[in-house]
Design a protein around this motif. Sequence first.
Motif, mmCIF file in Angstrom:
data_model
loop_
_atom_site.group_PDB
_atom_site.id
_atom_site.type_symbol
_atom_site.label_atom_id
_atom_site.label_comp_id
_atom_site.label_asym_id
_atom_site.label_seq_id
_atom_site.Cartn_x
_atom_site.Cartn_y
_atom_site.Cartn_z
ATOM 1 N N TYR A 299 3.508 -8.178 -13.564
ATOM 2 C CA TYR A 299 2.936 -7.620 -14.782
ATOM 3 C C TYR A 299 2.898 -6.104 -14.655
ATOM 4 O O TYR A 299 2.616 -5.555 -13.583
ATOM 5 N N VAL A 300 3.128 -5.427 -15.777
ATOM 6 C CA VAL A 300 3.227 -3.972 -15.722
ATOM 7 C C VAL A 300 1.931 -3.337 -15.218
ATOM 8 O O VAL A 300 1.960 -2.357 -14.466
ATOM 9 N N THR A 301 0.772 -3.899 -15.579
ATOM 10 C CA THR A 301 -0.492 -3.319 -15.125
ATOM 11 C C THR A 301 -0.641 -3.449 -13.621
ATOM 12 O O THR A 301 -1.099 -2.531 -12.941
ATOM 13 N N VAL A 302 -0.246 -4.594 -13.075
ATOM 14 C CA VAL A 302 -0.329 -4.793 -11.623
ATOM 15 C C VAL A 302 0.608 -3.819 -10.912
ATOM 16 O O VAL A 302 0.253 -3.237 -9.880
ATOM 17 N N ALA A 303 1.789 -3.616 -11.485
ATOM 18 C CA ALA A 303 2.738 -2.677 -10.886
ATOM 19 C C ALA A 303 2.173 -1.259 -10.882
ATOM 20 O O ALA A 303 2.201 -0.570 -9.861
ATOM 21 N N VAL A 304 1.648 -0.811 -12.026
ATOM 22 C CA VAL A 304 1.204 0.579 -12.166
ATOM 23 C C VAL A 304 -0.114 0.825 -11.451
ATOM 24 O O VAL A 304 -0.278 1.830 -10.749
ATOM 25 N N ARG A 305 -1.081 -0.079 -11.623
ATOM 26 C CA ARG A 305 -2.440 0.182 -11.130
ATOM 27 C C ARG A 305 -2.686 -0.311 -9.704
ATOM 28 O O ARG A 305 -3.654 0.117 -9.085
ATOM 29 N N TRP A 306 -1.851 -1.204 -9.184
ATOM 30 C CA TRP A 306 -2.155 -1.740 -7.858
ATOM 31 C C TRP A 306 -0.961 -1.706 -6.910
ATOM 32 O O TRP A 306 -1.075 -1.239 -5.781
ATOM 33 N N LEU A 307 0.205 -2.167 -7.360
ATOM 34 C CA LEU A 307 1.326 -2.378 -6.440
ATOM 35 C C LEU A 307 2.011 -1.073 -6.043
ATOM 36 O O LEU A 307 2.209 -0.792 -4.846
ATOM 37 N N ILE A 308 2.397 -0.265 -7.024
ATOM 38 C CA ILE A 308 3.154 0.948 -6.721
ATOM 39 C C ILE A 308 2.373 1.925 -5.847
ATOM 40 O O ILE A 308 2.952 2.514 -4.919
ATOM 41 N N PRO A 309 1.064 2.128 -6.053
ATOM 42 C CA PRO A 309 0.346 3.043 -5.159
ATOM 43 C C PRO A 309 0.341 2.597 -3.696
ATOM 44 O O PRO A 309 0.083 3.418 -2.804
ATOM 45 N N ARG A 310 0.624 1.339 -3.428
ATOM 46 C CA ARG A 310 0.626 0.825 -2.060
ATOM 47 C C ARG A 310 2.036 0.598 -1.506
ATOM 48 O O ARG A 310 2.197 0.319 -0.317
ATOM 49 N N LEU A 311 3.034 0.710 -2.360
ATOM 50 C CA LEU A 311 4.384 0.272 -1.998
ATOM 51 C C LEU A 311 4.966 1.051 -0.827
ATOM 52 O O LEU A 311 5.796 0.522 -0.082
ATOM 53 N N HIS A 312 4.549 2.297 -0.650
ATOM 54 C CA HIS A 312 5.135 3.111 0.417
ATOM 55 C C HIS A 312 4.949 2.461 1.784
ATOM 56 O O HIS A 312 5.812 2.594 2.668
ATOM 57 N N SER A 313 3.865 1.729 1.977
ATOM 58 C CA SER A 313 3.644 1.104 3.282
ATOM 59 C C SER A 313 4.636 -0.033 3.511
ATOM 60 O O SER A 313 5.044 -0.291 4.650
ATOM 61 N N PHE A 314 5.045 -0.725 2.439
ATOM 62 C CA PHE A 314 6.058 -1.783 2.593
ATOM 63 C C PHE A 314 7.419 -1.176 2.885
ATOM 64 O O PHE A 314 8.129 -1.642 3.788
ATOM 65 N N THR A 315 7.803 -0.148 2.130
ATOM 66 C CA THR A 315 9.123 0.449 2.336
ATOM 67 C C THR A 315 9.216 1.138 3.691
ATOM 68 O O THR A 315 10.295 1.203 4.288
ATOM 69 N N THR A 316 8.089 1.645 4.196
ATOM 70 C CA THR A 316 8.088 2.239 5.528
ATOM 71 C C THR A 316 8.268 1.173 6.604
ATOM 72 O O THR A 316 9.024 1.350 7.565
ATOM 73 N N ALA A 317 7.582 0.044 6.434
ATOM 74 C CA ALA A 317 7.667 -1.039 7.420
ATOM 75 C C ALA A 317 8.983 -1.802 7.314
ATOM 76 O O ALA A 317 9.453 -2.362 8.308
ATOM 77 N N HIS A 318 9.590 -1.838 6.106
ATOM 78 C CA HIS A 318 10.823 -2.624 5.898
ATOM 79 C C HIS A 318 11.854 -1.772 5.152
ATOM 80 O O HIS A 318 12.194 -2.054 3.991
ATOM 81 N N PRO A 319 12.379 -0.742 5.800
ATOM 82 C CA PRO A 319 13.350 0.131 5.116
ATOM 83 C C PRO A 319 14.636 -0.590 4.753
ATOM 84 O O PRO A 319 15.403 -0.103 3.916
ATOM 85 N N GLU A 320 14.878 -1.757 5.363
ATOM 86 C CA GLU A 320 16.106 -2.501 5.075
ATOM 87 C C GLU A 320 16.043 -3.251 3.751
ATOM 88 O O GLU A 320 17.060 -3.744 3.265
ATOM 89 N N VAL A 321 14.858 -3.357 3.140
ATOM 90 C CA VAL A 321 14.673 -4.097 1.894
ATOM 91 C C VAL A 321 14.480 -3.109 0.744
ATOM 92 O O VAL A 321 13.602 -2.248 0.794
#
Length: 306
Positions: A101-123
Amino acid sequence: MPDLPPLASLRAFESAARHLSFRAAADELSVTQSAISHQVAELERRLGAKLFERHNRRVALTPAGEQYHPYLREAFDRIAQGTALVRAAGAPSRELDVQVYVTVAVRWLIPRLHSFTTAHPEVRVRFNTSHLDWEFDETAGDVAIVCTARPERPGLHATHLFDAQLTPVCSPSVLHGGIGMRQPADLVNHALLQLYTAADEWSVWLRAAGLPADVGQSGPRFDSYLLALEAAIDGQGVAIAPRFLAAADLRSGRLVAPFALQVPQPRRWYLVCRNDRRDDPRVTAFRNWLRTEIANDPDLPTPGFP
């Protein structure tokens, strides 16, 4: 089966003809110059035709060599293209398509996403926020974060993530301006903002507050919490939303929670994927990362993960 010359001889000739050099062909194919010379001589013997004019320090193609080389060049190019296609089809995808959902993406997921991309740069994560209700389009996504009361669907695997709490929110100007709001009954004087895809959420909260479900003035209805929250920030009424989606605005003071009462959202939050992808390394990595982020979020109650 056509009577073709040995592949090694064809490769040696093609490389030597392209470079007009036996030494360069030897370097390209990681063999000796003598090996190239022997392979070309064997090919000439098999064909019954001379392919090179040999001089002291250089070689030149004969008319037969000039005629033969373009066919081999095209053949090896086609083999290379076909090989690349098969390898690409057989290789595991590096992309992870996430429906959310767009609200989950904007208000919750995207602000935290950097930790996933840092831990899994291959994805590489690719978001799709086009869906309104819970429905997971398995042809267009690998996983989906959905809020539903019916997670059991044929062919799909659902992992329970958390249960959210609903809370009314409004701008400080609505809370303190005009007649204000000191108790839930004061909502009768305000427009109630809500999602038309979750029209029961206000009535659930009002019943828990001991009020009739039709309290309040009818306000605009939206297809996302994002729009409802923005309308509330703008002072257009009081929105009802899962607290975790309003948490950043509550901390910043753009929104306030006029009442302490929070009630469980009627639907629960899940990560959904196809059954045959539940153990996909990309899905597993994303699922485990979500669990960690949820456990670390003070605005979300953490379920007992298995």
